[in-house]
Design a protein around this motif. Structure first.
Motif, short mmCIF file in Angstrom:
data_model
loop_
_atom_site.label_atom_id
_atom_site.label_comp_id
_atom_site.label_asym_id
_atom_site.label_seq_id
_atom_site.Cartn_x
_atom_site.Cartn_y
_atom_site.Cartn_z
N VAL A 59 0.84 -1.20 0.00
CA VAL A 59 0.00 0.00 0.00
C VAL A 59 0.87 1.25 0.00
CG1 VAL A 59 -1.96 -1.09 1.15
CG2 VAL A 59 -0.18 0.00 2.53
N THR A 60 0.34 2.31 -0.56
CA THR A 60 1.02 3.60 -0.55
C THR A 60 0.75 4.29 0.78
OG1 THR A 60 -0.87 4.80 -1.46
CG2 THR A 60 0.66 3.78 -3.03
N GLY A 61 1.51 5.34 1.04
CA GLY A 61 1.28 6.12 2.25
C GLY A 61 -0.11 6.72 2.28
N GLU A 62 -0.59 7.20 1.12
CA GLU A 62 -1.92 7.78 1.04
C GLU A 62 -3.00 6.74 1.34
OE1 GLU A 62 -4.76 10.08 -2.26
OE2 GLU A 62 -2.67 9.60 -2.72
N GLN A 63 -2.82 5.52 0.82
CA GLN A 63 -3.78 4.45 1.09
C GLN A 63 -3.77 4.05 2.56
OE1 GLN A 63 -2.30 1.63 -1.85
NE2 GLN A 63 -4.11 1.95 -3.14
N LEU A 64 -2.59 4.00 3.16
CA LEU A 64 -2.49 3.63 4.56
C LEU A 64 -3.14 4.70 5.44
CD1 LEU A 64 -1.47 1.62 6.66
CD2 LEU A 64 0.74 2.84 6.65
N ARG A 65 -2.91 5.95 5.11
CA ARG A 65 -3.53 7.04 5.87
C ARG A 65 -5.06 6.96 5.77
NH1 ARG A 65 -2.57 12.16 7.84
NH2 ARG A 65 -0.34 11.95 7.49
N ALA A 66 -5.56 6.68 4.58
CA ALA A 66 -7.01 6.57 4.40
C ALA A 66 -7.56 5.39 5.21
CB ALA A 66 -7.34 6.40 2.92
N ALA A 67 -6.81 4.29 5.25
CA ALA A 67 -7.24 3.13 6.03
C ALA A 67 -7.26 3.44 7.52
CB ALA A 67 -6.32 1.94 5.74
N MET A 68 -6.25 4.15 8.01
CA MET A 68 -6.22 4.51 9.43
C MET A 68 -7.37 5.45 9.77
SD MET A 68 -3.78 2.79 10.73
CE MET A 68 -4.39 1.61 9.52
N ALA A 69 -7.65 6.39 8.87
CA ALA A 69 -8.76 7.30 9.10
C ALA A 69 -10.08 6.55 9.13
CB ALA A 69 -8.78 8.38 8.01
N PHE A 70 -10.21 5.54 8.29
CA PHE A 70 -11.41 4.71 8.27
C PHE A 70 -11.57 3.96 9.60
CE2 PHE A 70 -13.55 0.68 7.70
CZ PHE A 70 -14.66 1.00 6.93
N VAL A 71 -10.49 3.32 10.05
CA VAL A 71 -10.56 2.58 11.32
C VAL A 71 -10.87 3.53 12.46
CG1 VAL A 71 -9.25 1.17 12.95
CG2 VAL A 71 -9.00 0.77 10.49
N GLN A 72 -10.23 4.68 12.49
CA GLN A 72 -10.49 5.67 13.54
C GLN A 72 -11.95 6.12 13.52
OE1 GLN A 72 -8.00 9.14 13.36
NE2 GLN A 72 -8.93 10.10 15.13
N ARG A 73 -12.48 6.32 12.34
CA ARG A 73 -13.85 6.82 12.20
C ARG A 73 -14.88 5.78 12.64
NH1 ARG A 73 -13.12 8.22 7.51
NH2 ARG A 73 -14.15 6.62 6.28
N ARG A 132 9.87 -0.78 6.25
CA ARG A 132 8.82 0.23 6.08
C ARG A 132 8.35 0.70 7.45
NH1 ARG A 132 5.64 0.49 1.18
NH2 ARG A 132 3.64 0.15 2.16
N CYS A 133 8.39 2.00 7.65
CA CYS A 133 7.90 2.62 8.88
C CYS A 133 6.53 3.21 8.59
CB CYS A 133 8.87 3.70 9.35
SG CYS A 133 8.20 4.77 10.65
N HIS A 134 5.51 2.74 9.27
CA HIS A 134 4.15 3.18 9.00
C HIS A 134 3.98 4.69 9.18
CE1 HIS A 134 3.59 -1.07 9.19
NE2 HIS A 134 2.30 -1.00 8.98
N ALA A 135 4.47 5.21 10.31
CA ALA A 135 4.31 6.63 10.59
C ALA A 135 5.04 7.49 9.55
CB ALA A 135 4.82 6.95 11.99
N ARG A 136 6.25 7.08 9.18
CA ARG A 136 7.00 7.83 8.18
C ARG A 136 6.33 7.75 6.81
NH1 ARG A 136 11.83 9.84 8.85
NH2 ARG A 136 12.19 8.51 10.70
N LEU A 137 5.79 6.56 6.49
CA LEU A 137 5.13 6.37 5.21
C LEU A 137 3.93 7.32 5.07
CD1 LEU A 137 5.05 4.58 2.62
CD2 LEU A 137 3.51 3.05 3.88
N MET A 138 3.23 7.54 6.19
CA MET A 138 2.06 8.42 6.15
C MET A 138 2.39 9.89 6.38
SD MET A 138 -0.91 6.24 8.12
CE MET A 138 0.00 6.10 9.65
N GLY A 139 3.69 10.19 6.58
CA GLY A 139 4.06 11.58 6.83
C GLY A 139 3.80 12.04 8.24
N GLU A 140 3.72 11.09 9.19
CA GLU A 140 3.45 11.44 10.58
C GLU A 140 4.72 11.70 11.38
OE1 GLU A 140 0.35 11.80 12.20
OE2 GLU A 140 -0.28 11.89 10.11
N LEU A 141 5.89 11.51 10.78
CA LEU A 141 7.16 11.79 11.46
C LEU A 141 7.88 12.93 10.76
CD1 LEU A 141 8.62 8.25 12.22
CD2 LEU A 141 7.38 9.77 13.75
#
Length: 377
Positions: A238-252, A368-377
């Motif tokens: 998955v791309t960083g954008e896809q992972l971010r969207a998935a995390m937002a979905f789970v959070q929501r 692969r670092c999840h947080a870095r991939l999503m731009g959270e670091l």
């Protein structure tokens, strides 16, 4: 390691009175200390048995590179039974969750014999399956063998599920398996597992509707990891954008649907925007700390997906609990992982290096670092 309910309620009441900033800081520090205490105690809470590397599917994203034939030298019935009996002599088996993984556990003809005997010793046990061999008769046999929990893989829509599993009809069989398992009142948890890749990352709404319709109690979302067959297929990651969207979905959606525990898998630290909201607890890789594993050939490690570089011995040569108590240091002191991007990371103390199945021993760094991939670091 359990916190007394009265103490937990008292701490929770105090936390609720704090402003958000200090409250989050206290929560992070409390989690760091909680994880450290578990590391020092390293009580075995979960035990994976990689029953076989044989599988009736040859999925493109398989982290274990399973094949139609078993690995040469896989454990015999007597060998795994002796190992489980030995563990039960050293620790109360009622405190251990035993999980049958693979490969596909149900292709192993002695599975229910071994697990039924384990249940009679006091182990709670569950299974991860693709569902192809699950029917009403099998559900009855699983119940009589003492199985309490089961996870069935559903990877998005029918098109995407069958596509990544390279078998037409596998999606419908997984759904029939879930329906049959749900109809049995004996199981405490029937769970859906969804592994996201670059093609099915937009299918979460579809699986949510499915989970709610079937009435399953749990749905766990993960992503394709660069291991096994997927290691050389970056087009599946998955791309960083896809992972971010998935995390937002789970959070929501987490907590919004009564009776359904939606969570993100224990793959990696997702950054402070998501960490408090996508799981029951913050991220921790419990491999070798609370989680142990016996691989198909008797090798002893932690989670089956971790590279064999981390094998600590073999039950054919040494008692599992001896290995658990006397080895496993690479799992319990992970300062050696502070290399590459992790070396100067300000979140290291909170993250602890990410999931070990993302660490590449050949490259000597986290892949692969999840947080870095999503731009959270």
């Amino acid at each position: 390691m359990k916190v007394p309910p009265r103490l937990y309620r008292g701490v929770q009441a105090v936390m609720e009175r704090l402003p958000r900033g200090p409250r989050d800081a206290v929560a992070r520090e409390a989690w760091v200390q909680y994880r450290r205490a578990h590391t020092l105690q390293h009580r075995l809470d979960y035990l994976f048995w990689e029953t076989t590397l044989r599988c009736n599917l040859q999925c493109a994203h398989c982290g274990s590179s399973c094949s139609p034939e078993p690995l040469p030298g896989e454990l015999t019935t007597a060998e795994i039974d002796d190992a489980l009996a030995g563990i039960a002599r050293r620790q109360d088996p009622k405190t251990i969750m035993l999980v049958a993984s693979g490969g596909e556990p149900l292709v192993r003809e002695d599975l229910l014999e071994v697990m039924g005997r384990a249940a009679r010793r006091g182990y709670r046990w569950g299974m991860v399956t693709n569902g192809l061999l699950v029917n009403d008769e099998m559900v009855d046999r699983l119940a009589r063998a003492g199985m309490r929990t089961v996870s069935v893989s559903v990877d998005g829509t029918e098109e995407h599920h069958d596509g990544v599993r390279l078998r037409e009809g596998s999606y419908r069989k997984a759904l029939r398996a879930l329906e049959a398992l749900q109809a049995c009142p004996y199981f405490s948890i029937v769970e859906i597992l969804t592994t996201l890749n670059r093609h099915n990352a937009g299918d979460l709404e579809h699986v949510l509707e499915l989970a709610l319709r079937l009435g399953v109690k749990a749905w766990r979302v993960g992503t394709v990891a660069p291991i096994g067959r997927a290691k050389d297929q970056p087009e599946l990651w998955v791309t960083g954008e896809q992972l971010r969207a998935a995390m937002a979905f789970v959070q929501r959606h987490r907590g919004r649907h009564p009776g359904l525990d939606l969570s993100y898998a224990c793959e990696g630290y997702t950054g402070e925007r998501f960490e408090p909201h996508v799981r029951k607890h913050r991220f921790a890789c419990w491999a070798g700390i609370r989680v142990g594993g016996i691989l198909a050939d008797g090798a002893v490690s932690a989670c089956p997906d971790i590279p064999r570089h981390f094998v600590q011995g073999n039950i054919r040569d040494r008692d599992f609990m001896d290995l658990w108590e006397q080895e496993f240091q690479p799992f319990r002191d992970r300062r050696w992982m502070q290399v590459g991007d992790c070396a100067g990371c300000k979140q290291w103390r909170i993250c602890g290096g990410g999931g070990l199945h993302y660490f590449d021993p050949e490259r000597g760094e986290l892949q692969r670092c999840h947080a870095r991939l999503m731009g959270e670091l």
